[in-house]
Scaffold this motif. Structure first.
Motif, mmCIF file in Angstrom:
data_model
loop_
_atom_site.group_PDB
_atom_site.id
_atom_site.type_symbol
_atom_site.label_atom_id
_atom_site.label_comp_id
_atom_site.label_asym_id
_atom_site.label_seq_id
_atom_site.Cartn_x
_atom_site.Cartn_y
_atom_site.Cartn_z
ATOM 1 N N PHE A 57 -43.498 -40.702 17.043
ATOM 2 C CA PHE A 57 -44.000 -42.059 17.264
ATOM 3 C C PHE A 57 -44.745 -42.560 16.035
ATOM 4 C CE2 PHE A 57 -47.368 -39.225 18.547
ATOM 5 C CZ PHE A 57 -48.526 -39.834 18.070
ATOM 6 N N LYS A 58 -44.839 -43.883 15.957
ATOM 7 C CA LYS A 58 -45.633 -44.554 14.928
ATOM 8 C C LYS A 58 -46.543 -45.537 15.638
ATOM 9 C CE LYS A 58 -42.123 -46.233 12.699
ATOM 10 N NZ LYS A 58 -41.211 -46.899 11.784
ATOM 11 N N ASP A 60 -48.801 -48.871 14.964
ATOM 12 C CA ASP A 60 -49.084 -49.970 14.036
ATOM 13 C C ASP A 60 -49.854 -51.026 14.814
ATOM 14 O OD1 ASP A 60 -49.139 -51.646 11.844
ATOM 15 O OD2 ASP A 60 -47.140 -52.469 12.229
ATOM 16 N N THR A 63 -49.021 -51.807 18.557
ATOM 17 C CA THR A 63 -47.608 -51.517 18.811
ATOM 18 C C THR A 63 -47.323 -50.047 18.559
ATOM 19 O OG1 THR A 63 -46.989 -53.749 18.136
ATOM 20 C CG2 THR A 63 -45.239 -52.099 18.168
ATOM 21 N N THR A 65 -44.194 -47.363 18.317
ATOM 22 C CA THR A 65 -42.748 -47.201 18.220
ATOM 23 C C THR A 65 -42.410 -45.758 18.541
ATOM 24 O OG1 THR A 65 -42.672 -48.879 16.481
ATOM 25 C CG2 THR A 65 -40.742 -47.467 16.713
ATOM 26 N N LEU A 67 -39.659 -42.737 18.693
ATOM 27 C CA LEU A 67 -38.455 -42.327 17.975
ATOM 28 C C LEU A 67 -38.039 -40.944 18.456
ATOM 29 C CD1 LEU A 67 -40.016 -43.202 14.533
ATOM 30 C CD2 LEU A 67 -38.279 -44.562 15.658
ATOM 31 N N GLU A 80 -41.910 -43.994 27.577
ATOM 32 C CA GLU A 80 -42.316 -45.393 27.435
ATOM 33 C C GLU A 80 -43.381 -45.760 28.467
ATOM 34 O OE1 GLU A 80 -40.418 -49.907 27.520
ATOM 35 O OE2 GLU A 80 -39.070 -48.177 27.420
ATOM 36 N N LYS A 91 -47.680 -53.228 22.990
ATOM 37 C CA LYS A 91 -46.221 -53.261 23.001
ATOM 38 C C LYS A 91 -45.679 -51.873 22.686
ATOM 39 C CE LYS A 91 -42.286 -55.267 20.608
ATOM 40 N NZ LYS A 91 -41.840 -55.809 19.336
ATOM 41 N N ASP A 93 -42.098 -50.091 21.479
ATOM 42 C CA ASP A 93 -40.731 -50.249 20.982
ATOM 43 C C ASP A 93 -40.047 -48.888 21.140
ATOM 44 O OD1 ASP A 93 -38.393 -50.937 19.708
ATOM 45 O OD2 ASP A 93 -39.269 -50.985 17.694
ATOM 46 N N ASN A 94 -39.246 -48.756 22.189
ATOM 47 C CA ASN A 94 -38.641 -47.470 22.534
ATOM 48 C C ASN A 94 -37.285 -47.327 21.839
ATOM 49 O OD1 ASN A 94 -37.805 -45.092 23.650
ATOM 50 N ND2 ASN A 94 -38.333 -45.664 25.738
ATOM 51 N N GLN A 95 -37.258 -46.551 20.744
ATOM 52 C CA GLN A 95 -36.034 -46.310 19.995
ATOM 53 C C GLN A 95 -35.536 -44.873 20.185
ATOM 54 O OE1 GLN A 95 -36.557 -47.433 15.890
ATOM 55 N NE2 GLN A 95 -37.405 -49.419 16.422
#
Length: 180
Positions: A57-58, A60, A63, A65, A67, A80, A91, A93-95
């Motif tokens: 994960f990241k 920011d 938010t 993200t 991964l 998530e 937020k 962002d589920n990638q």
């Protein structure tokens, strides 16, 4: 006198409004560290997160993200959902990629697990619930993710994985982090 008082009040209100907007816009470094710690903890506590899954994960600001790769589709949504509930996360962002189901890949995962964690020089990594060497198999291609104590262990894990029959390629992404 009333005019000076009014100017002071207006200045204080505008400063307070600017400070409040700044706090809402971007979390402080301390807040971001707390979010990072909590995300890491929540992901490690997922019940079906195992050695054949890799979640990174990241963070920011507000938010997060997500991964990586997982074997079970439910693990993607579980990750998530737990991250969404963390205070300060606005937020997600589920990638995360869900690996395709494959009996051949399942057999390779079992063989790779035995080849790596069953080898005497690497048995120390088999201790504990969360294994530090992640074995990701997709369509016969293998990626080793995670951390080991030395370059020797990294290379040994790669050699052991390459020795498993039926594998098309091995990518050794293990990071060396010396133990304290």
């Amino acid at each position: 006198m009333k005019r000076k008082f009014l100017i002071v009040v207006i200045c204080l209100l505008s400063l307070a409004a600017m400070g409040g907007a700044q706090d809402r816009g971007q979390p402080s470094a301390r807040s971001q560290e707390r979010i990072t710690r909590e995300v890491r903890h929540e992901l490690l506590m997922l019940p079906y997160f195992g050695v054949f899954d890799n979640i990174a994960f990241k963070v920011d600001g507000g938010t997060v993200t997500l991964l990586g790769q997982v074997v079970r589709p439910s693990l993607k949504s579980d990750a998530e959902n737990v991250v969404k509930r963390i205070e300060g996360v606005e937020k997600v962002d589920n990638q995360i990629e869900v690996l395709p189901p494959s009996p051949m890949d399942d057999r390779l995962r079992r063989r790779l697990f035995r080849a790596i964690y069953g080898y005497p020089a690497l048995e120390k990594y088999a201790l504990g619930v969360q294994k530090p060497i992640r074995i990701i198999v997709k369509n016969g291609r293998v990626a080793l993710e995670g951390v080991v104590d030395s370059d020797t262990d990294k290379n040994l894990a790669g050699v052991r994985a390459n020795g498993v029959p039926g594998i098309f390629a091995v990518t050794n992404n293990l990071q060396v982090v010396p133990s304290k």
